[in-house]
Enzyme design. Structure first.
Site, PDB file in Angstrom:
ATOM      1  N   TYR A 127     -72.520   1.978 -28.467  1.00  0.00           N
ATOM      2  CA  TYR A 127     -71.238   2.678 -28.454  1.00  0.00           C
ATOM      3  C   TYR A 127     -70.282   2.309 -29.579  1.00  0.00           C
ATOM      4  O   TYR A 127     -69.231   2.933 -29.717  1.00  0.00           O
ATOM      5  CB  TYR A 127     -70.570   2.453 -27.093  1.00  0.00           C
ATOM      6  N   PHE A 414     -68.482   0.500 -13.083  1.00  0.00           N
ATOM      7  CA  PHE A 414     -68.110   1.859 -12.696  1.00  0.00           C
ATOM      8  C   PHE A 414     -69.023   2.850 -13.403  1.00  0.00           C
ATOM      9  O   PHE A 414     -69.757   2.501 -14.289  1.00  0.00           O
ATOM     10  CB  PHE A 414     -66.639   2.160 -13.006  1.00  0.00           C
TER      11      PHE A 414
END
Length: 414
Positions: A127, A414
């Protein structure tokens, strides 16, 4: 929109969720979630923030976002997209699907006016090219509780520890968690329903076998001031019991409550080990133990932060020491951030605006994400050749200002 010649990228339709989630599960090894856990993830998914890449009727890529608030230095709770559920089918690699999803997602976050995006990466090398910087560590430990003792502060004996049903005590635990969120950068303000993720197996709806979840509450004068949820994994050998307590989560409102919970965990009968999979890098228990070497500490990357709106993000937090500098931000992925920004701030607040003045510190959006929560210093990034000082002294000033008193940390995935 079309991601490549044969793939359509679009917002998820509610009727497509099962296919979409099946694609995600296959990308992460194929092991299906227990029914109760799967049902909860379906409830938590925000379909309007979920993307699917489709080749005909086949889902070949997934990405989503949760609407969180993220605590930042100074205690503000800043709107942030919790990037999640990102996958590309092995049959459709190297076709630009991930880049197309990340591009679409960042544009959507910007349109929604969220200054930040954040994620926990399955593979940390993915990322950075999209401007996400590793901003927080998590600490894991395996403590030999037969050889490591605790020295607790005054007042610990005034705290009562009692067992509680993990599901019935959810509201009390969530109230403690909510009070802790502004205290430490990187904590998440979560929508109702998220608290159930910690106990979904305990209510029977997500049972997939294994060891039951247990919960204890720390109370003072009848008021809940902390909690711990854990699993006790029994084990025996020829010498006797040597079980392991696996801590799932622990929060406390003051040092005495904190110490009382740790003392309880150290003293669970028939156990020899305490396993801590995810704790803050500066967690206070490290200063209570008698022998830190026997705690087998390990740091790993945790939260990655993406600054989506430079001026809004830099105005949202406070600064440990006064700062007045011009930052040159390099950001090809979010061109609205690219350029020079004058930052002035201190412990009371900050201003940030575009400027034509000469830059004093040059850094990428990724590096700004690393430093934003105060856990990674600009000076350290400069020593790696990633941040550059153009005006003598500017880097030292900015690095000191961005620092946080507490290490940033995120309590759960999450």
């Amino acid at each position: 929109m079309t991601a490549d010649s044969g793939t359509e990228l679009r917002t998820l339709r509610s009727t497509e969720w099962d296919t979409w989630f099946d694609t995600l599960e296959r990308a992460f090894g194929g092991a299906p979630k227990a029914p109760g856990i799967r049902a909860l993830w379906r409830t938590l998914t925000e379909p309007e923030r979920a993307l699917g890449a489709w080749a005909g009727d086949d889902c070949v890529g997934t990405a989503g976002a949760f609407s969180f608030g993220l605590s930042v230095p100074g205690g503000a709770l800043v709107a942030a997209a919790g990037v999640t559920m990102v996958s590309v089918a092995a049959t459709h690699r190297r076709r630009g699907l991930l880049t197309a999803m990340m591009r679409s997602q960042l544009d959507e976050v910007h349109r929604r006016g969220e200054p930040l995006a954040a994620l926990i990466a399955s593979e940390p090398d993915i990322y950075g090219r999209f401007g996400y910087g590793m901003a927080a560590y998590q600490l894991s430990a395996m403590i030999d509780t037969h050889r490591v003792g605790l020295s607790v502060p005054d007042g610990t004996d005034t705290v009562r520890i009692r067992y509680a049903d993990p599901v019935a005590s959810l509201d009390a635990c969530e109230a403690v968690y909510a009070r802790q969120v502004p205290q430490r950068p990187g904590m998440l303000v979560r929508r109702p329903g998220w608290e159930r993720l910690a106990v979904v197996e305990a209510d029977g709806s997500g049972r997939a076998g294994g060891v039951p979840l247990q919960c204890v509450l720390a109370e003072r004068d009848g008021v809940t001031v902390g909690y711990a949820r854990f699993r006790n994994r029994p084990e025996w050998d020829a010498a006797g019991p040597r079980g392991t307590v696996v801590l799932c989560d622990l929060e406390a409102l003051d040092p005495a409550a904190h110490a009382a919970l740790w003392r309880f965990l150290f003293d669970v009968d028939l156990t020899s080990w305490l396993s801590l999979p995810n704790r803050p890098a500066d967690d206070a228990w490290q200063h209570l133990v008698s022998d830190i070497r026997r705690c087998q500490l390990r740091l790993r990357d945790a939260l990655f932060v993406r600054v989506v709106d430079v001026p809004a993000s830099l105005r949202a937090r406070t600064y440990r020491t006064p700062v007045a500098t011009v930052l040159q931000i390099e950001d090809s992925m979010c061109p609205w951030n690219d350029g020079r920004w004058r930052l002035t701030g201190d412990a009371d607040g900050a201003e940030c605006a575009r400027t034509g003045a000469a830059p004093e510190v040059v850094l990428s959006a990724r590096d700004l994400g690393c430093a934003y929560l105060g856990g990674i210093s600009l000076t350290a990034l400069a020593s790696a050749g990633r941040v550059h000082e153009l005006k003598p002294g500017a880097l030292t000033q900015a690095s000191a200002a961005f620092a946080s008193d507490l290490a940033p940390w995120t309590a759960h995935a999450f």
